[in-house]
Design a protein around this motif. Structure first.
Motif, mmCIF file in Angstrom:
data_model
loop_
_atom_site.group_PDB
_atom_site.id
_atom_site.type_symbol
_atom_site.label_atom_id
_atom_site.label_comp_id
_atom_site.label_asym_id
_atom_site.label_seq_id
_atom_site.Cartn_x
_atom_site.Cartn_y
_atom_site.Cartn_z
ATOM 1 N N GLU A 61 37.097 -6.502 1.623
ATOM 2 C CA GLU A 61 36.027 -5.503 1.550
ATOM 3 C C GLU A 61 35.047 -5.814 0.427
ATOM 4 O O GLU A 61 33.829 -5.745 0.617
ATOM 5 C CB GLU A 61 36.619 -4.108 1.382
ATOM 6 N N LEU A 62 35.558 -6.152 -0.742
ATOM 7 C CA LEU A 62 34.685 -6.471 -1.874
ATOM 8 C C LEU A 62 33.871 -7.731 -1.617
ATOM 9 O O LEU A 62 32.688 -7.808 -1.961
ATOM 10 C CB LEU A 62 35.507 -6.628 -3.157
ATOM 11 N N ARG A 63 34.508 -8.719 -1.003
ATOM 12 C CA ARG A 63 33.798 -9.963 -0.674
ATOM 13 C C ARG A 63 32.626 -9.680 0.253
ATOM 14 O O ARG A 63 31.507 -10.151 0.042
ATOM 15 C CB ARG A 63 34.765 -10.957 -0.018
ATOM 16 N N GLU A 87 42.752 -13.431 -11.384
ATOM 17 C CA GLU A 87 41.690 -13.216 -12.374
ATOM 18 C C GLU A 87 40.381 -13.844 -11.913
ATOM 19 O O GLU A 87 39.322 -13.261 -12.067
ATOM 20 C CB GLU A 87 42.093 -13.788 -13.738
ATOM 21 N N ARG A 88 40.460 -15.038 -11.334
ATOM 22 C CA ARG A 88 39.248 -15.709 -10.842
ATOM 23 C C ARG A 88 38.609 -14.916 -9.704
ATOM 24 O O ARG A 88 37.397 -14.754 -9.649
ATOM 25 C CB ARG A 88 39.579 -17.112 -10.360
ATOM 26 N N ILE A 89 39.435 -14.455 -8.790
ATOM 27 C CA ILE A 89 38.927 -13.668 -7.657
ATOM 28 C C ILE A 89 38.273 -12.392 -8.164
ATOM 29 O O ILE A 89 37.158 -12.034 -7.762
ATOM 30 C CB ILE A 89 40.059 -13.350 -6.654
ATOM 31 N N ALA A 90 38.954 -11.703 -9.074
ATOM 32 C CA ALA A 90 38.430 -10.451 -9.630
ATOM 33 C C ALA A 90 37.091 -10.691 -10.322
ATOM 34 O O ALA A 90 36.149 -9.898 -10.166
ATOM 35 C CB ALA A 90 39.435 -9.838 -10.601
ATOM 36 N N ALA A 91 36.989 -11.772 -11.088
ATOM 37 C CA ALA A 91 35.748 -12.073 -11.800
ATOM 38 C C ALA A 91 34.584 -12.267 -10.834
ATOM 39 O O ALA A 91 33.490 -11.733 -11.037
ATOM 40 C CB ALA A 91 35.928 -13.309 -12.676
ATOM 41 N N VAL A 92 34.827 -13.005 -9.767
ATOM 42 C CA VAL A 92 33.768 -13.252 -8.773
ATOM 43 C C VAL A 92 33.364 -11.947 -8.080
ATOM 44 O O VAL A 92 32.191 -11.709 -7.801
ATOM 45 C CB VAL A 92 34.209 -14.305 -7.737
ATOM 46 N N LEU A 93 34.340 -11.075 -7.841
ATOM 47 C CA LEU A 93 34.074 -9.829 -7.123
ATOM 48 C C LEU A 93 33.611 -8.695 -8.037
ATOM 49 O O LEU A 93 33.280 -7.612 -7.568
ATOM 50 C CB LEU A 93 35.319 -9.407 -6.334
ATOM 51 N N GLY A 94 33.585 -8.935 -9.346
ATOM 52 C CA GLY A 94 33.074 -7.936 -10.288
ATOM 53 C C GLY A 94 34.018 -6.774 -10.541
ATOM 54 O O GLY A 94 33.567 -5.652 -10.795
ATOM 55 N N VAL A 95 35.305 -7.031 -10.463
ATOM 56 C CA VAL A 95 36.311 -6.003 -10.741
ATOM 57 C C VAL A 95 37.378 -6.618 -11.654
ATOM 58 O O VAL A 95 37.252 -7.758 -12.071
ATOM 59 C CB VAL A 95 36.960 -5.458 -9.449
#
Length: 107
Positions: free
Chosen positions: A11-13, A51-59
């Motif tokens: 959803e965030l992507r 952490e990498r995924i969260a950083a890209v998605l802004g969360v």
């Protein structure tokens, strides 16, 4: 059926307008690995990958793994912004500080 983690990431992507391939590239992952995280019933990415995924998605990674949270809190958004700020070069940081000073003076 996808895991709650996978659903959140998907959803965030999509909200960010990223393709699966773009998210994979931004997180130094393969497209098939990201597909598995989004679509498999059990998704267990490493803490570093999360952490990498969260950083890209802004969360935050905490938001992604918290099954009870359906929307990022303001604290999650602030933490993600601050993480981005910390990685910025000094010139960008100084510009942002000046912008905040101007906004503070107007308030």
């Amino acid at each position: 059926m996808p895991s709650k983690l996978g659903i959140k990431i998907n959803e965030l992507r999509r909200q960010k307008g990223l393709t699966l391939e773009q998210l994979a590239q931004a997180t130094d992952s393969s497209k098939s690995y990201m597909w598995e995280i989004e679509n498999k019933e059990v998704a267990r990415p490493s803490a570093e990958k999360l952490e990498r995924i969260a950083a890209v998605l802004g969360v935050t990674a905490g938001f992604l793994i918290d099954a009870s949270q359906t929307q990022p809190s303001q604290t999650d958004k602030d933490a993600a912004f601050f993480r981005k700020f910390e990685k910025a070069d000094e010139e960008v940081k100084e510009k942002l500080k000046r912008i905040l000073d101007v906004l503070e003076d107007e308030g």
